[in-house]
Design a protein around this motif. Structure first.
Motif: not given
Length: 458
Positions: A175-188
């Protein structure tokens, strides 16, 4: 006293199988984990501050120099992780190669790295959020936004984000990795928006002089901006949760490092190309540069990207901190009872909660701008030992199966030590004094508690 007793690699593999973790992370997850831990404060703050104070436009070269040190260490980590697929990163690797005493010192310094860095990042997150809310017209009380030394009572936003991510990490790694993936897409996405707006406004005259502080400025800048990279070793701490650690962890380490280095270089060049480097010594250099070239809404865009970026950095660093604590506890170096894995969520919940409470206390009550440099020296020392350890194992244990073999190990190993040692040499003297004191405290703890309670002692 047998200070150099080693854990057999076969036993380390058995520890991994009995840990209770679930292997559900792919190579793709690990690359994003690495990007999440590296792209944050560095790209939104250090690019400007490093240029203004240390290297001028040459800060782009400083980022490359720092990444070279990380690349050498990353290659060593990649070979290590393919042999020793367990939590604990350089601590576990050193235990298998150089023995218990050196491993404890590495683990002790990794605790320094993760705890200090998490606290610094939490405070940075608080600063960006408060700035965004204030610019939106909210009148906030300083009592709950600043530490006592700065005139407040507690930095409540820093405590809030740390404990919120604690809950997320306890509930599950996937679940933490899923949230991390979304936020990484946003900041990139935010970084690409910045590049699209800024590149047409580059004035090459801003790159002259390119090295206003000389070559020493590049070295000093690299020693400072190394802070931007220190989270990448968190990928190595995920080995017990990777589906195929001998393949996926090396991909995660090297893939994320390559992507992050490219982004840092491009942003540094563009940023110093649109605004004179002397104007970039502020808390929001990227947003400031966009306002200068006529995009006032850039401040809000960059603030959102920075908040997402800093959130992922803090998430991954708290994740890595818990895995280092877990590995130390499992081996008896710190009280063994705290390395329990939650029966439902399959996460090391006690060390996660304890580590997050420690970070929130530091971020909430202590001014951490001075001790942030200690994170650099703690990480560099661990990388230095990793470079030596992988070379030592290649010579003494060539028969061990390696899923990934570091190319040109007799060059890469010494270069990892030389490059990390050079960056350590360029850190301030006060940082060295604090580091030595920290190591002395660790040595005392080892001889008073850890040596006697170590599983190998039993």
């Amino acid at each position: 006293m047998n200070l150099f007793r080693k854990k057999d690699i076969a036993h380390l593999a058995q520890d991994a199988e009995k840990s209770g973790f679930v292997r559900n992370l792919t190579a793709f997850d690990l690359v994003f984990l690495g990007i999440g831990s590296v792209i944050g404060t560095g790209i939104f703050v250090l690019t400007g501050v490093g240029a203004a104070l240390y290297a001028g436009p040459g800060i782009a070269i400083s980022f490359i120099l720092a990444s070279v040190a990380c690349a050498f260490a990353g290659l060593a980590y990649a070979e290590y992780s393919s042999m020793v697929p367990v939590s604990g990163s350089a601590y576990a690797y050193t235990y298998a190669s150089l023995g218990e005493f050196m491993a404890f010192l590495v683990g002790w310094n990794l605790i320094l790295e993760y705890t200090v860095t998490c606290s610094t990042v939490a405070a940075g997150w608080s600063g960006y959020v408060v700035g965004l809310l204030t610019s939106g017209g909210l009148n906030l009380s300083i009592d709950f936004l600043k530490v006592p030394a700065e005139g407040g009572i507690i930095n409540l936003p820093a405590v809030f984000i740390t404990m919120f991510l604690c809950i997320l990490l306890v509930r599950g790694t996937k679940e933490s990795i899923f949230i991390n993936r979304i936020l990484v897409f946003v900041k990139i996405a935010v970084i690409f928006i910045f590049l699209c707006l800024a590149i047409p406004n580059i004035d090459v005259r801003n790159w002259d002089p390119f090295l206003p502080f000389g070559y020493q400025g590049i070295a000093s800048g690299a020693a400072i901006v190394f802070f931007a990279y220190i989270g990448f070793d968190a990928v190595a701490t995920s080995a017990e949760e990777a589906k195929n650690p001998s393949r996926d962890v090396p991909i995660g380490i090297l893939g994320s490092l390559a992507v992050c280095t490219l982004l840092y270089f491009i942003v540094a060049m563009v940023l110093t190309g649109i605004v004179p480097y002397t104007q970039l010594n502020n808390a929001e250099p990227v947003a400031y540069a966009l306002r200068v070239i006529g995009y006032p809404f850039g401040s809000a865009i960059v603030a959102v990207g920075a908040i997402c970026g800093i959130t992922t950095v803090l998430l991954v660093l708290l994740y890595g901190q818990a895995r280092v604590f877990f590995a130390l506890s499992r081996d008896g170096m710190i009280p063994k009872g705290i390395c329990r894995v939650h029966k439902k969520y399959h996460t090391p919940y006690l060390v996660t909660i304890g580590g997050c409470i420690l970070v929130s206390l530091i971020a909430g009550f202590v001014p951490i701008n001075v001790i942030a440099e200690m994170a650099n020296i703690g990480t560099l020392s661990a990388f230095f030992i990793a470079g030596f350890g992988v070379l030592y194992l290649r010579i003494t244990r060539p028969e061990i199966k390696r899923g990934f073999k570091c190319p040109a190990i007799y060059i890469v190993g010494p270069m990892a030590m030389l490059s990390c040692g050079y960056l350590m040499y360029n850190l301030p003297a006060l940082t060295w004094i604090r580091f030595i004191v920290w190591c002395i405290v660790g040595i005392i703890i080892y001889f008073v508690y850890s040596y006697k309670h170590s599983l190998l002692n039993k």
